[in-house]
Design an enzyme around this catalytic site. Structure first.
Site, PDB file in Angstrom:
ATOM      1  N   CYS A  95      -8.418   1.084  -3.253  1.00  0.00           N
ATOM      2  CA  CYS A  95      -8.725   2.392  -2.690  1.00  0.00           C
ATOM      3  C   CYS A  95     -10.060   2.907  -3.226  1.00  0.00           C
ATOM      4  O   CYS A  95     -10.268   2.946  -4.443  1.00  0.00           O
ATOM      5  CB  CYS A  95      -7.616   3.379  -3.025  1.00  0.00           C
ATOM      6  SG  CYS A  95      -7.894   5.030  -2.341  1.00  0.00           S
ATOM      7  N   LYS A 134      -3.093  -5.378  -4.518  1.00  0.00           N
ATOM      8  CA  LYS A 134      -3.868  -5.225  -3.282  1.00  0.00           C
ATOM      9  C   LYS A 134      -5.291  -4.857  -3.671  1.00  0.00           C
ATOM     10  O   LYS A 134      -5.513  -3.871  -4.374  1.00  0.00           O
ATOM     11  CB  LYS A 134      -3.263  -4.156  -2.371  1.00  0.00           C
ATOM     12  CG  LYS A 134      -3.918  -4.083  -0.998  1.00  0.00           C
ATOM     13  CD  LYS A 134      -3.116  -3.180  -0.065  1.00  0.00           C
ATOM     14  CE  LYS A 134      -3.701  -3.205   1.342  1.00  0.00           C
ATOM     15  NZ  LYS A 134      -5.000  -2.513   1.419  1.00  0.00           N
ATOM     16  N   GLY A 228      -2.560  -1.789   9.488  1.00  0.00           N
ATOM     17  CA  GLY A 228      -2.792  -0.470   8.931  1.00  0.00           C
ATOM     18  C   GLY A 228      -2.848   0.599  10.008  1.00  0.00           C
ATOM     19  O   GLY A 228      -1.829   1.011  10.561  1.00  0.00           O
TER      20      GLY A 228
END
Length: 329
Positions: A95, A134, A228
């Site tokens: 992120c 991730k 996503g």
């Protein structure tokens, strides 16, 4: 050659994949792996755990994504997540948001692969469920070839059970989080090369995958593919996941039964003090491309905000969808 059974997953998405979204998505696919939005380890340890971590049993298989960079705190948060019943604990190393950078975790951890490995090792020692990571293919001026290899080798040596790779760099300076989802070019081949080098490891791919068909296409090269924004904005596509993974003939999806289930779910949520819009905001794109979809969106968007709005709004919106017109077309 792939190491494990193929997986289609729905990506963790901040402010989107909350428990209501996941319950809804689970009604569309029984086989996709679901992920929570990222929850910071400190919040898990010190915050309102039921609000942050609570979920419906129907969501299984569901993974908890954690954010953090302190191995001890991540281990404690992972243990709490396991006790809540999550099937997997995932560490966010991808992120790019300012909030994440200020906490020295997320994508900026790509710059400190040894710390990521320490975090994974601590989490693995704390729980029995799988621990996964991730990440991005790199950040800023990193060369994605050595950067991704170094991170992957480190987390697998530390015991990670899988690595999901968003096939874009993250630019921590100069691009907003939204721009980081679109502007850095996709490099699926880089993820394929990682899988070819690590044949016995689970490697999944994420980033810009527009359809279930495209996701399944990636499974020729990697072990898992993550949907996503396509899953969120056009959730109706998820109704084809199960047949696509099994190779069985697809059957017509029972949308009327879905609406009945979601109406019951929203009624229970409202009885517990919630609002209709908490659930229906995740459903506005369900009938994208079908006759009546605009009216469906309008009724959900306006009706859910009215005082006392209940599941009857959902059923009224569903009445606007004309499946016969679609068949005739």
């Amino acid at each position: 050659m792939k190491s494990k059974a193929s997986v289609v997953a729905i990506a963790p998405m901040m402010d989107w994949t909350d428990r209501h979204c996941r319950f809804f998505h689970r009604q569309l696919t029984r086989r996709a792996l679901l992920y929570t939005e990222m929850v910071v380890a400190d919040a898990v340890i010190h915050g309102q755990r039921e609000r942050l971590l609570g979920f419906d049993a129907v969501e299984h298989a569901v993974a908890l994504q954690l954010g953090g960079s302190d191995p001890r705190k991540l281990a404690e948060a992972a243990r709490i997540g396991q006790d809540f019943g999550y099937d997997e604990i995932n560490l966010n190393v991808g992120c790019p948001s300012d909030r994440v950078q200020s906490g020295t975790f997320g994508a900026c951890l790509m710059k400190t692969p040894a710390l990521v490995a320490d975090c994974v090792a601590a989490m693995k020692a704390a729980v029995k469920v799988p621990v996964t990571v991730k990440c991005r293919i790199g950040v800023d001026d990193q060369d994605p070839e050595p950067a991704l290899d170094t991170l992957a080798d480190g987390v697998f040596a530390a015991g990670a059970d899988a690595l999901w790779v968003h096939a874009r760099k993250a630019w921590l300076e100069g691009l907003s989080p939204k721009e980081n989802r679109d502007i850095p070019p996709l490099d699926y081949q880089r993820v394929y090369r990682l899988k070819a080098r690590l044949l016995e490891r689970f490697i999944g791919i994420n980033g810009g995958i527009p359809s279930v068909e495209d996701a399944v296409g990636h499974l020729d090269h990697v072990d898992g593919a993550m949907l996503g924004r396509a899953a969120y904005h056009t959730p109706g596509i998820l109704a084809s996941v199960d047949a696509s993974l099994s190779g069985e003939q697809a059957t017509a999806f029972d949308f009327a039964a879905l609406i009945d289930t979601m109406a019951g779910y929203t009624a229970r949520h409202i009885e517990q003090g919630g609002r209709l819009g908490h659930v229906t905001r995740h459903m506005v794109g369900l009938f994208h491309g079908l006759p009546g979809a605009r009216r469906w969106r309008q009724i959900l968007s306006t009706g859910a905000t009215r005082p006392g709005a209940g599941p009857d709004v959902l059923k009224a919106a569903f009445a606007s969808i004309d499946f016969n017109a679609e068949a005739a077309a």
